[in-house]
Design a protein around this motif. Sequence first.
Motif, PDB file in Angstrom:
ATOM      1  N   ASN A 198       0.730  -1.282   0.037  1.00  0.00           N
ATOM      2  CA  ASN A 198       0.088   0.140   0.100  1.00  0.00           C
ATOM      3  C   ASN A 198       0.919   1.167  -0.128  1.00  0.00           C
ATOM      4  OD1 ASN A 198      -2.523  -1.201   0.037  1.00  0.00           O
ATOM      5  ND2 ASN A 198      -2.694  -1.367   2.238  1.00  0.00           N
ATOM      6  N   ILE A 199       1.965   1.423   0.596  1.00  0.00           N
ATOM      7  CA  ILE A 199       2.745   2.390   0.707  1.00  0.00           C
ATOM      8  C   ILE A 199       3.608   2.598  -0.391  1.00  0.00           C
ATOM      9  CG2 ILE A 199       4.869   3.412   1.755  1.00  0.00           C
ATOM     10  CD1 ILE A 199       2.418   3.394   3.645  1.00  0.00           C
ATOM     11  N   LYS A 200       3.916   1.692  -1.020  1.00  0.00           N
ATOM     12  CA  LYS A 200       4.801   1.564  -2.390  1.00  0.00           C
ATOM     13  C   LYS A 200       3.719   2.175  -3.457  1.00  0.00           C
ATOM     14  CE  LYS A 200       8.048  -2.023  -2.082  1.00  0.00           C
ATOM     15  NZ  LYS A 200       8.581  -3.277  -2.349  1.00  0.00           N
ATOM     16  N   ASN A 201       2.300   1.669  -3.460  1.00  0.00           N
ATOM     17  CA  ASN A 201       1.429   2.208  -4.564  1.00  0.00           C
ATOM     18  C   ASN A 201       1.167   3.659  -4.304  1.00  0.00           C
ATOM     19  OD1 ASN A 201       1.040  -0.262  -5.742  1.00  0.00           O
ATOM     20  ND2 ASN A 201      -0.575  -0.988  -4.349  1.00  0.00           N
ATOM     21  N   PHE A 202       1.213   3.908  -2.897  1.00  0.00           N
ATOM     22  CA  PHE A 202       0.850   5.381  -2.656  1.00  0.00           C
ATOM     23  C   PHE A 202       2.112   6.233  -3.132  1.00  0.00           C
ATOM     24  CE2 PHE A 202       1.468   9.394  -0.177  1.00  0.00           C
ATOM     25  CZ  PHE A 202       0.319   9.886  -0.223  1.00  0.00           C
ATOM     26  N   THR A 203       3.055   6.056  -3.037  1.00  0.00           N
ATOM     27  CA  THR A 203       4.228   6.942  -3.390  1.00  0.00           C
ATOM     28  C   THR A 203       4.260   6.843  -5.004  1.00  0.00           C
ATOM     29  OG1 THR A 203       5.781   4.800  -3.194  1.00  0.00           O
ATOM     30  CG2 THR A 203       5.516   6.527  -1.392  1.00  0.00           C
ATOM     31  N   TYR A 204       4.084   5.654  -5.544  1.00  0.00           N
ATOM     32  CA  TYR A 204       4.016   5.564  -6.950  1.00  0.00           C
ATOM     33  C   TYR A 204       3.021   6.328  -7.519  1.00  0.00           C
ATOM     34  CZ  TYR A 204       3.769   3.641 -11.795  1.00  0.00           C
ATOM     35  OH  TYR A 204       3.637   3.702 -12.975  1.00  0.00           O
ATOM     36  N   TYR A 205       1.790   6.296  -7.132  1.00  0.00           N
ATOM     37  CA  TYR A 205       0.541   6.983  -7.453  1.00  0.00           C
ATOM     38  C   TYR A 205       0.713   8.667  -7.265  1.00  0.00           C
ATOM     39  CZ  TYR A 205      -1.213   2.882  -9.583  1.00  0.00           C
ATOM     40  OH  TYR A 205      -1.143   1.494 -10.165  1.00  0.00           O
ATOM     41  N   HIS A 206       1.270   8.893  -6.199  1.00  0.00           N
ATOM     42  CA  HIS A 206       1.242  10.198  -5.712  1.00  0.00           C
ATOM     43  C   HIS A 206       2.465  11.126  -5.744  1.00  0.00           C
ATOM     44  CE1 HIS A 206      -2.967   9.520  -4.531  1.00  0.00           C
ATOM     45  NE2 HIS A 206      -2.493   8.697  -4.075  1.00  0.00           N
ATOM     46  N   ARG A 263      13.568  18.078  -5.558  1.00  0.00           N
ATOM     47  CA  ARG A 263      13.825  16.639  -4.975  1.00  0.00           C
ATOM     48  C   ARG A 263      13.687  15.451  -5.866  1.00  0.00           C
ATOM     49  NH1 ARG A 263      10.786  16.270   0.476  1.00  0.00           N
ATOM     50  NH2 ARG A 263      11.848  14.598   0.622  1.00  0.00           N
ATOM     51  N   ALA A 264      13.451  15.720  -7.148  1.00  0.00           N
ATOM     52  CA  ALA A 264      12.848  14.665  -8.064  1.00  0.00           C
ATOM     53  C   ALA A 264      14.367  13.959  -8.455  1.00  0.00           C
ATOM     54  CB  ALA A 264      12.503  15.466  -9.345  1.00  0.00           C
ATOM     55  N   ALA A 265      15.386  14.205  -8.174  1.00  0.00           N
ATOM     56  CA  ALA A 265      16.701  13.536  -8.777  1.00  0.00           C
ATOM     57  C   ALA A 265      17.209  12.566  -7.823  1.00  0.00           C
ATOM     58  CB  ALA A 265      17.843  14.607  -8.985  1.00  0.00           C
ATOM     59  N   SER A 266      17.198  12.440  -6.599  1.00  0.00           N
ATOM     60  CA  SER A 266      17.611  11.600  -5.501  1.00  0.00           C
ATOM     61  C   SER A 266      16.475  11.049  -4.718  1.00  0.00           C
ATOM     62  CB  SER A 266      18.616  12.123  -4.785  1.00  0.00           C
ATOM     63  OG  SER A 266      19.312  11.394  -3.904  1.00  0.00           O
ATOM     64  N   GLY A 307      15.732  14.215  -0.514  1.00  0.00           N
ATOM     65  CA  GLY A 307      15.834  13.249  -1.775  1.00  0.00           C
ATOM     66  C   GLY A 307      14.360  13.102  -2.357  1.00  0.00           C
ATOM     67  N   ALA A 308      14.190  12.514  -3.373  1.00  0.00           N
ATOM     68  CA  ALA A 308      12.957  12.266  -3.851  1.00  0.00           C
ATOM     69  C   ALA A 308      12.151  11.497  -3.143  1.00  0.00           C
ATOM     70  CB  ALA A 308      13.020  11.843  -5.505  1.00  0.00           C
ATOM     71  N   LEU A 309      10.735  11.461  -3.110  1.00  0.00           N
ATOM     72  CA  LEU A 309       9.856  10.605  -2.587  1.00  0.00           C
ATOM     73  C   LEU A 309       9.968   9.133  -3.012  1.00  0.00           C
ATOM     74  CD1 LEU A 309       7.865  10.278  -0.200  1.00  0.00           C
ATOM     75  CD2 LEU A 309       5.896  10.853  -2.143  1.00  0.00           C
ATOM     76  N   THR A 310      10.730   8.280  -2.185  1.00  0.00           N
ATOM     77  CA  THR A 310      10.657   6.724  -2.653  1.00  0.00           C
ATOM     78  C   THR A 310      10.620   6.071  -1.368  1.00  0.00           C
ATOM     79  OG1 THR A 310      13.085   6.697  -2.400  1.00  0.00           O
ATOM     80  CG2 THR A 310      12.284   7.110  -4.643  1.00  0.00           C
ATOM     81  N   ILE A 311      10.339   4.855  -1.426  1.00  0.00           N
ATOM     82  CA  ILE A 311      10.270   3.985  -0.460  1.00  0.00           C
ATOM     83  C   ILE A 311      11.753   3.803   0.295  1.00  0.00           C
ATOM     84  CG2 ILE A 311       9.997   1.592   0.667  1.00  0.00           C
ATOM     85  CD1 ILE A 311       7.362   3.103   0.222  1.00  0.00           C
ATOM     86  N   ARG A 365      13.362   5.148   3.875  1.00  0.00           N
ATOM     87  CA  ARG A 365      13.943   4.176   4.623  1.00  0.00           C
ATOM     88  C   ARG A 365      15.256   4.655   5.273  1.00  0.00           C
ATOM     89  NH1 ARG A 365      13.884  -1.439   5.786  1.00  0.00           N
ATOM     90  NH2 ARG A 365      15.922  -2.662   5.490  1.00  0.00           N
ATOM     91  N   HIS A 366      15.965   5.479   4.299  1.00  0.00           N
ATOM     92  CA  HIS A 366      17.296   5.983   4.619  1.00  0.00           C
ATOM     93  C   HIS A 366      17.037   6.845   5.696  1.00  0.00           C
ATOM     94  CE1 HIS A 366      20.669   4.597   1.696  1.00  0.00           C
ATOM     95  NE2 HIS A 366      19.430   3.914   1.278  1.00  0.00           N
ATOM     96  N   ALA A 367      16.035   7.991   5.364  1.00  0.00           N
ATOM     97  CA  ALA A 367      15.813   8.931   6.323  1.00  0.00           C
ATOM     98  C   ALA A 367      15.460   8.492   7.804  1.00  0.00           C
ATOM     99  CB  ALA A 367      14.512   9.717   5.841  1.00  0.00           C
ATOM    100  N   TYR A 368      14.746   7.377   7.864  1.00  0.00           N
ATOM    101  CA  TYR A 368      14.346   6.729   9.099  1.00  0.00           C
ATOM    102  C   TYR A 368      15.334   6.092   9.847  1.00  0.00           C
ATOM    103  CZ  TYR A 368      12.055   3.077  12.373  1.00  0.00           C
ATOM    104  OH  TYR A 368      11.821   2.516  13.378  1.00  0.00           O
ATOM    105  N   ALA A 369      16.301   5.432   9.121  1.00  0.00           N
ATOM    106  CA  ALA A 369      17.594   4.947   9.660  1.00  0.00           C
ATOM    107  C   ALA A 369      18.287   6.073  10.235  1.00  0.00           C
ATOM    108  CB  ALA A 369      18.218   4.037   8.599  1.00  0.00           C
ATOM    109  N   ARG A 370      18.609   7.180   9.397  1.00  0.00           N
ATOM    110  CA  ARG A 370      19.406   8.088   9.852  1.00  0.00           C
ATOM    111  C   ARG A 370      18.746   8.876  11.127  1.00  0.00           C
ATOM    112  NH1 ARG A 370      20.071   8.548   4.654  1.00  0.00           N
ATOM    113  NH2 ARG A 370      18.430  10.322   4.393  1.00  0.00           N
ATOM    114  N   GLU A 371      17.580   8.982  11.170  1.00  0.00           N
ATOM    115  CA  GLU A 371      16.775   9.746  12.314  1.00  0.00           C
ATOM    116  C   GLU A 371      16.811   8.922  13.604  1.00  0.00           C
ATOM    117  OE1 GLU A 371      12.216  10.768  12.741  1.00  0.00           O
ATOM    118  OE2 GLU A 371      12.955  11.691  11.046  1.00  0.00           O
ATOM    119  N   GLU A 372      16.740   7.555  13.515  1.00  0.00           N
ATOM    120  CA  GLU A 372      16.610   6.705  14.464  1.00  0.00           C
ATOM    121  C   GLU A 372      18.171   6.768  15.139  1.00  0.00           C
ATOM    122  OE1 GLU A 372      14.320   5.143  16.383  1.00  0.00           O
ATOM    123  OE2 GLU A 372      13.090   6.342  15.058  1.00  0.00           O
TER     124      GLU A 372
END
Length: 89
Positions: free
Chosen positions: A6-14, A23-26, A36-40, A44-51
Motif C-alpha cells: 500500500n505504501i509503495k502504491n501510494f508513493t508511486y501514484y502520488h 527533490r526529483a533527482a535523488s 531526496g525524491a519521495l521513494t520507499i 527508509r534511509h531517512a528513518y535509519a538516519r533519524e533513529e
Amino acid sequence: NKFKKNIKNFTYYHRDKITIIERAASGHNVSENHKGALTIHGLRHAYAREEYLKRVNKGIKKEKARLEVAKLLGHGRDSIVFVYLAGVE
C-alpha cells in the motif's frame, strides 16, 4: 506485506503531486539539508538516519546505535547500516 505494498502504491501514484522539483533527482538524503525524491528507499534511509542520531544524541555508543537501527530495519548486523548513514558519521 500488504501494508508495504500500500505504501509503495501510494508513493508511486502520488509522487508527482507532492515531490518538489528540486527533490526529483535523488532518493537519498546523503548531505546535510538535502532532500531526496519521495521513494520507499529514500524514506527508509531517512528513518535509519533519524533513529541512529536519536540514539547517539541520547549517549548510546555508535556501534550499539547502529546495531539497534539494523534490527529496526530487519538486519542482523550493524555494518549494513553504514549504507544508510552515508554522510552522517
